[in-house]
Design a protein around this motif. Structure first.
Motif, PDB file in Angstrom:
ATOM      1  N   THR A  34       0.439  -0.606   0.088  1.00 42.53           N
ATOM      2  CA  THR A  34      -0.261   0.248  -0.162  1.00 42.53           C
ATOM      3  C   THR A  34       1.141   1.150  -0.096  1.00 42.53           C
ATOM      4  N   PHE A  35       0.313   2.384  -0.356  1.00 40.96           N
ATOM      5  CA  PHE A  35       0.912   3.523  -0.836  1.00 40.96           C
ATOM      6  C   PHE A  35       1.321   3.835   0.995  1.00 40.96           C
ATOM      7  N   ASP A  36       0.745   3.402   2.456  1.00 47.93           N
ATOM      8  CA  ASP A  36       1.317   3.947   3.647  1.00 47.93           C
ATOM      9  C   ASP A  36       2.547   3.136   3.619  1.00 47.93           C
ATOM     10  N   GLU A  37       2.380   1.503   3.404  1.00 45.97           N
ATOM     11  CA  GLU A  37       3.856   0.910   3.525  1.00 45.97           C
ATOM     12  C   GLU A  37       4.888   1.421   2.822  1.00 45.97           C
ATOM     13  N   VAL A  38       4.426   1.515   1.455  1.00 46.87           N
ATOM     14  CA  VAL A  38       5.696   2.507   1.326  1.00 46.87           C
ATOM     15  C   VAL A  38       6.277   3.302   1.871  1.00 46.87           C
ATOM     16  N   TYR A  39       5.280   4.556   1.999  1.00 49.19           N
ATOM     17  CA  TYR A  39       5.750   5.836   2.826  1.00 49.19           C
ATOM     18  C   TYR A  39       6.555   5.549   4.034  1.00 49.19           C
ATOM     19  N   GLU A  40       6.637   4.658   4.615  1.00 52.32           N
ATOM     20  CA  GLU A  40       6.654   4.382   6.472  1.00 52.32           C
ATOM     21  C   GLU A  40       7.986   3.781   6.039  1.00 52.32           C
ATOM     22  N   VAL A  41       8.644   2.517   4.961  1.00 54.36           N
ATOM     23  CA  VAL A  41       9.530   2.411   5.103  1.00 54.36           C
ATOM     24  C   VAL A  41      10.525   3.742   4.096  1.00 54.36           C
ATOM     25  N   TYR A  42      10.319   4.627   3.142  1.00 55.89           N
ATOM     26  CA  TYR A  42      10.942   5.695   2.601  1.00 55.89           C
ATOM     27  C   TYR A  42      11.108   6.731   4.095  1.00 55.89           C
ATOM     28  N   ARG A  43      10.731   6.694   4.755  1.00 51.46           N
ATOM     29  CA  ARG A  43      10.125   8.199   5.999  1.00 51.46           C
ATOM     30  C   ARG A  43      11.186   6.645   6.527  1.00 51.46           C
ATOM     31  N   GLN A  44      11.412   6.127   7.289  1.00 49.22           N
ATOM     32  CA  GLN A  44      13.043   5.532   8.587  1.00 49.22           C
ATOM     33  C   GLN A  44      14.361   5.750   7.617  1.00 49.22           C
ATOM     34  N   GLN A  45      14.269   5.304   6.050  1.00 48.79           N
ATOM     35  CA  GLN A  45      15.504   5.319   4.913  1.00 48.79           C
ATOM     36  C   GLN A  45      16.285   7.159   5.617  1.00 48.79           C
ATOM     37  N   ILE A  46      14.634   7.664   4.928  1.00 44.45           N
ATOM     38  CA  ILE A  46      15.239   9.595   5.108  1.00 44.45           C
ATOM     39  C   ILE A  46      15.516   9.511   6.489  1.00 44.45           C
ATOM     40  N   ARG A  47      14.925   9.425   7.585  1.00 45.85           N
ATOM     41  CA  ARG A  47      15.258   9.843   8.922  1.00 45.85           C
ATOM     42  C   ARG A  47      17.025   9.271   9.178  1.00 45.85           C
ATOM     43  N   ALA A  48      17.163   8.695   8.687  1.00 49.81           N
ATOM     44  CA  ALA A  48      18.381   7.112   9.143  1.00 49.81           C
ATOM     45  C   ALA A  48      19.237   8.612   8.051  1.00 49.81           C
ATOM     46  N   LEU A  49      18.801   8.645   7.040  1.00 51.21           N
ATOM     47  CA  LEU A  49      20.107   9.551   6.191  1.00 51.21           C
ATOM     48  C   LEU A  49      20.974  10.717   6.698  1.00 51.21           C
ATOM     49  N   ASN A  50      18.756  11.284   7.292  1.00 47.26           N
ATOM     50  CA  ASN A  50      19.992  12.786   7.652  1.00 47.26           C
ATOM     51  C   ASN A  50      19.880  12.386   8.316  1.00 47.26           C
ATOM     52  N   GLU A  51      19.710  11.655   9.446  1.00 45.35           N
ATOM     53  CA  GLU A  51      21.035  11.917  11.258  1.00 45.35           C
ATOM     54  C   GLU A  51      22.705  10.814  10.392  1.00 45.35           C
ATOM     55  N   GLY A  52      22.285  10.670   9.480  1.00 46.59           N
ATOM     56  CA  GLY A  52      23.559   9.578   9.247  1.00 46.59           C
ATOM     57  C   GLY A  52      25.022  11.248   8.245  1.00 46.59           C
ATOM     58  N   GLY A  53      24.077  12.031   8.329  1.00 47.75           N
ATOM     59  CA  GLY A  53      24.635  13.610   7.617  1.00 47.75           C
ATOM     60  C   GLY A  53      25.175  13.713   5.952  1.00 47.75           C
ATOM     61  N   VAL A  54      23.520  13.335   5.552  1.00 44.81           N
ATOM     62  CA  VAL A  54      24.583  13.474   4.223  1.00 44.81           C
ATOM     63  C   VAL A  54      23.606  14.531   3.943  1.00 44.81           C
ATOM     64  N   ASP A  55      24.216  15.577   2.777  1.00 44.66           N
ATOM     65  CA  ASP A  55      23.852  17.218   2.091  1.00 44.66           C
ATOM     66  C   ASP A  55      23.300  16.998   1.522  1.00 44.66           C
ATOM     67  N   LEU A  56      22.673  15.945   0.679  1.00 45.54           N
ATOM     68  CA  LEU A  56      20.881  15.640   0.170  1.00 45.54           C
ATOM     69  C   LEU A  56      20.634  14.311  -0.437  1.00 45.54           C
ATOM     70  N   TYR A  57      19.597  14.895  -0.833  1.00 43.81           N
ATOM     71  CA  TYR A  57      18.429  13.274  -0.966  1.00 43.81           C
ATOM     72  C   TYR A  57      18.638  12.911  -2.327  1.00 43.81           C
ATOM     73  N   LEU A  58      19.030  11.185  -2.901  1.00 42.43           N
ATOM     74  CA  LEU A  58      18.843  11.248  -4.183  1.00 42.43           C
ATOM     75  C   LEU A  58      18.069  10.542  -5.089  1.00 42.43           C
ATOM     76  N   ILE A  59      16.784  10.618  -5.077  1.00 44.07           N
ATOM     77  CA  ILE A  59      15.819   9.326  -5.076  1.00 44.07           C
ATOM     78  C   ILE A  59      15.983   9.176  -6.541  1.00 44.07           C
ATOM     79  N   GLU A  60      16.762   8.096  -6.276  1.00 42.17           N
ATOM     80  CA  GLU A  60      16.759   7.569  -8.123  1.00 42.17           C
ATOM     81  C   GLU A  60      16.251   6.370  -8.625  1.00 42.17           C
ATOM     82  N   THR A  61      16.534   6.533  -9.808  1.00 43.07           N
ATOM     83  CA  THR A  61      16.876   4.991 -10.265  1.00 43.07           C
ATOM     84  C   THR A  61      15.025   4.300 -10.071  1.00 43.07           C
ATOM     85  N   ILE A  62      14.435   5.414 -10.289  1.00 46.15           N
ATOM     86  CA  ILE A  62      12.408   5.361 -10.440  1.00 46.15           C
ATOM     87  C   ILE A  62      11.988   5.129 -11.029  1.00 46.15           C
TER      88      ILE A  62
END
Length: 231
Positions: A34-62
């Motif tokens: 579902t959309f909510d499931e995909v949203y939640e998976v991405y939300r976890q990843q984005i938070r981890a990337l932000n906490e890891g110190g990235v300078d930008l987000y690359l949403i790729e190979t879409i």
């Protein structure tokens, strides 16, 4: 190095499940997530990337724009909740010579579906080599009002799944894109090596980047070629 700063992009790649396409050939409405499931998976990843110190987000190979929208919403929601705001780079994939993503969108449709995120860069990567990707980058360059990025494969794979295109071939092709004012950011995807990237950097070293203002106002309807629309 102060004379040549580097930035770390946090890769938010595609999933092996798509929101826009059926998971069962006998049931067009079937979906494995579902959309909510995909949203939640991405939300976890984005938070981890932000906490890891990235300078930008690359949403790729879409391959599926609806998956991309879930990632964009996750970023926007987290920022509204107080997470640091970072630039977004979106990179889709044209899967074959039809000029469409796997979920069926043309280049122009893909751009108009994600432009609300105000990405600092939009582009394509993977699936195709530079020769086959060029017309799609050119189409995107005509309509996008932001930076255009591209990192193609080193040609298409051979019968053994290996890539034969040499650095000078890849750099010659994408260097032509730069000379024609189509791109702002270049790189390499499948099959490229450090030697490919060095050759690309050398090929575009003295070339002026593309003007991010779109050169034409065009509209494309499904199945029709672009036609001019007065601005």
């Amino acid at each position: 190095t102060p004379d040549k700063p580097r930035f770390l992009a946090g890769s938010i790649g595609p999933l092996n499940k798509m929101l826009s396409m059926s998971s069962d050939v006998n049931d067009p409405g079937a979906r494995s997530v579902t959309f909510d499931e995909v949203y939640e998976v991405y939300r976890q990843q984005i938070r981890a990337l932000n906490e890891g110190g990235v300078d930008l987000y690359l949403i790729e190979t879409i391959t599926d724009t609806l998956n991309c929208k879930a990632a964009i919403k996750a970023i926007m929601d987290l920022e509204e909740e107080g997470m640091d705001q970072l630039p977004i780079w979106i990179s889709g994939t044209i899967t074959d010579r039809s000029g469409r993503t796997l979920s069926g969108q043309t280049v122009e449709a893909f751009w108009n579906s994600v432009r609300h995120a105000k990405p600092f860069a939009i582009g394509f990567n993977c699936a195709l080599g530079a020769d086959l990707m060029r017309p799609h980058i050119a189409a995107l360059s005509r309509v996008a009002d932001t930076l255009v990025a591209a990192y193609p494969n080193a040609g298409l794979p051979n019968e053994m799944g290996q890539y034969d295109e040499q650095p000078e071939e890849t750099s010659g092709s994408v260097g032509g894109w730069a000379k024609d004012g189509l791109v702002n950011i270049l790189g390499g995807c499948c099959g490229t090596t450090p030697e490919h990237i060095a050759a690309i950097a050398n090929a575009v070293d003295s070339i002026k980047p593309r003007d991010p203002a779109p050169s034409k106002h065009t509209m494309r309807l499904s199945g029709l070629e672009p036609f001019e629309v007065a601005s």
